[in-house]
Design a protein around this motif. Sequence first.
Motif, short mmCIF file in Angstrom:
data_model
loop_
_atom_site.label_atom_id
_atom_site.label_comp_id
_atom_site.label_asym_id
_atom_site.label_seq_id
_atom_site.Cartn_x
_atom_site.Cartn_y
_atom_site.Cartn_z
N GLY A 1 35.65 -43.91 -18.13
CA GLY A 1 35.44 -42.72 -18.92
C GLY A 1 33.99 -42.32 -19.11
N THR A 2 33.04 -43.13 -18.63
CA THR A 2 31.62 -42.81 -18.75
C THR A 2 31.29 -41.58 -17.91
OG1 THR A 2 31.06 -45.13 -19.08
CG2 THR A 2 29.26 -43.66 -18.42
N VAL A 3 30.68 -40.58 -18.53
CA VAL A 3 30.26 -39.38 -17.80
C VAL A 3 28.92 -39.65 -17.13
CG1 VAL A 3 29.66 -36.94 -17.97
CG2 VAL A 3 31.49 -37.87 -19.41
N PHE A 4 28.87 -39.59 -15.80
CA PHE A 4 27.61 -39.84 -15.10
C PHE A 4 26.90 -38.55 -14.73
CE2 PHE A 4 30.94 -40.00 -11.84
CZ PHE A 4 30.47 -39.06 -10.92
N ASP A 5 27.62 -37.43 -14.69
CA ASP A 5 26.99 -36.14 -14.43
C ASP A 5 27.97 -35.03 -14.78
OD1 ASP A 5 25.02 -34.37 -13.74
OD2 ASP A 5 25.17 -34.67 -11.58
N ALA A 6 27.43 -33.83 -15.04
CA ALA A 6 28.26 -32.67 -15.35
C ALA A 6 27.41 -31.42 -15.17
CB ALA A 6 28.82 -32.74 -16.76
N SER A 7 28.04 -30.34 -14.77
CA SER A 7 27.31 -29.09 -14.59
C SER A 7 26.67 -28.64 -15.91
CB SER A 7 28.22 -28.00 -14.03
OG SER A 7 29.41 -27.87 -14.81
N ALA B 1 32.90 -41.61 -1.28
CA ALA B 1 31.98 -41.13 -2.31
C ALA B 1 30.58 -41.67 -1.99
CB ALA B 1 32.46 -41.56 -3.69
N TYR B 2 30.09 -42.62 -2.82
CA TYR B 2 28.73 -43.11 -2.60
C TYR B 2 28.68 -44.54 -2.08
CZ TYR B 2 27.26 -38.87 -4.97
OH TYR B 2 27.05 -37.55 -5.31
N GLY B 3 29.83 -45.06 -1.63
CA GLY B 3 29.85 -46.34 -0.94
C GLY B 3 29.38 -47.50 -1.80
N ASP B 4 28.93 -48.55 -1.13
CA ASP B 4 28.48 -49.76 -1.82
C ASP B 4 27.08 -49.62 -2.40
OD1 ASP B 4 30.85 -51.08 -1.26
OD2 ASP B 4 30.12 -51.84 0.66
N GLU B 5 26.37 -48.54 -1.98
CA GLU B 5 24.99 -48.37 -2.45
C GLU B 5 24.94 -47.76 -3.85
OE1 GLU B 5 26.12 -46.90 0.38
OE2 GLU B 5 25.47 -48.48 1.76
N GLY B 6 25.90 -46.87 -4.15
CA GLY B 6 25.89 -46.19 -5.42
C GLY B 6 24.76 -45.19 -5.54
N ARG B 7 24.52 -44.73 -6.76
CA ARG B 7 23.46 -43.78 -7.11
C ARG B 7 23.00 -44.11 -8.52
NH1 ARG B 7 23.93 -42.61 -2.49
NH2 ARG B 7 23.85 -40.58 -1.46
N PRO B 8 21.89 -43.55 -8.98
CA PRO B 8 21.50 -43.78 -10.38
C PRO B 8 22.64 -43.41 -11.34
CG PRO B 8 19.69 -42.75 -9.20
CD PRO B 8 20.86 -42.76 -8.26
N GLY B 9 23.06 -44.36 -12.14
CA GLY B 9 24.17 -44.14 -13.07
C GLY B 9 25.54 -44.37 -12.47
N ILE B 10 25.58 -44.66 -11.16
CA ILE B 10 26.86 -44.90 -10.46
C ILE B 10 26.77 -46.25 -9.76
CG2 ILE B 10 28.46 -44.09 -8.70
CD1 ILE B 10 27.38 -41.27 -9.14
N PRO B 11 27.52 -47.25 -10.21
CA PRO B 11 27.45 -48.56 -9.56
C PRO B 11 27.96 -48.52 -8.12
CG PRO B 11 28.60 -48.66 -11.68
CD PRO B 11 28.46 -47.21 -11.32
N GLY C 1 30.22 -49.28 -5.06
CA GLY C 1 31.65 -49.54 -4.97
C GLY C 1 32.50 -48.83 -6.00
N ALA C 2 31.90 -47.91 -6.77
CA ALA C 2 32.64 -47.27 -7.87
C ALA C 2 33.57 -46.18 -7.36
CB ALA C 2 31.65 -46.67 -8.87
N THR C 3 34.77 -46.13 -7.94
CA THR C 3 35.66 -44.98 -7.78
C THR C 3 35.24 -43.91 -8.79
OG1 THR C 3 37.54 -46.28 -6.98
CG2 THR C 3 38.04 -44.17 -8.04
N LEU C 4 35.15 -42.68 -8.33
CA LEU C 4 34.66 -41.59 -9.18
C LEU C 4 35.77 -40.58 -9.45
CD1 LEU C 4 31.24 -40.95 -7.38
CD2 LEU C 4 31.77 -42.59 -9.20
N ILE C 5 35.73 -39.99 -10.63
CA ILE C 5 36.71 -38.98 -11.02
C ILE C 5 35.96 -37.69 -11.32
CG2 ILE C 5 38.52 -38.36 -12.67
CD1 ILE C 5 38.76 -41.43 -13.23
N TYR C 6 36.33 -36.62 -10.62
CA TYR C 6 35.69 -35.32 -10.83
C TYR C 6 36.72 -34.31 -11.31
CZ TYR C 6 31.51 -36.78 -8.23
OH TYR C 6 30.36 -37.41 -7.81
#
Length: 204
Positions: free
Chosen positions: A20-26, A67-77, A79-84
């Motif tokens: 449920g953590t919001v990592f980004d939003a318009s 999505a962003y694979g095993d590398e992730g992004r800032p705020g995104i671990p 291997g993470a599954t993302l919900i948009y």
Amino acid sequence: AAPAGTDDVKFFFKGTLTDGTVFDASAKHGPAPMESALGSAMPCWKEGIQKMRVGGKAKLICPSDIAYGDEGRPGIPGGATLIYEVDLVDATPNAEKEKTRQFLARMAQEPGAQVFPSGLIYFEVKAGSGAAPAAMDSVKAFYKGMLIDGSVFDASAKHGDKPLEFPLNRVIPCWTEGIQKMRVGGKAKLICPSGIAYGESGTG
């Protein structure tokens, strides 16, 4: 309308992790919808948004491998599954890509055009009488590279009056494929779509 894979799209969105953590939003970027080229989006967005229509809302569940694979992004671990959650506001053809599409379609219909599954469009200008190179060969060639508007971005003449030498397996895929269709002493024109040239990122 449903967007095409090369369209520019406008959208509102919220991206959350599975906890449920919001990592980004318009909304974090202002009140206006975000805008981006769908062709350069991560695979989950490119596939999912093409299933929407302008004015629609959708939830995209994006496994890490699209999505962003095993590398992730800032705020995104990694291997993470993302919900948009996405609201699609608009979709318009990317003008430059549409121009390119029309150019390739026109070239494919030109007399003498040989079109290959990779997208390469090959024109033999002068038949050579020597050997045909193999993919692992080093070759020497004079060349001129142009954009579809005719502007020259590189040429062997810029590097001196001698042909350039290079290993055929270390150039763009269009060259590796196209030059193998030539024979020593020949001349050809290669029309190279971006997918077998420098891709979406281009080069300096």
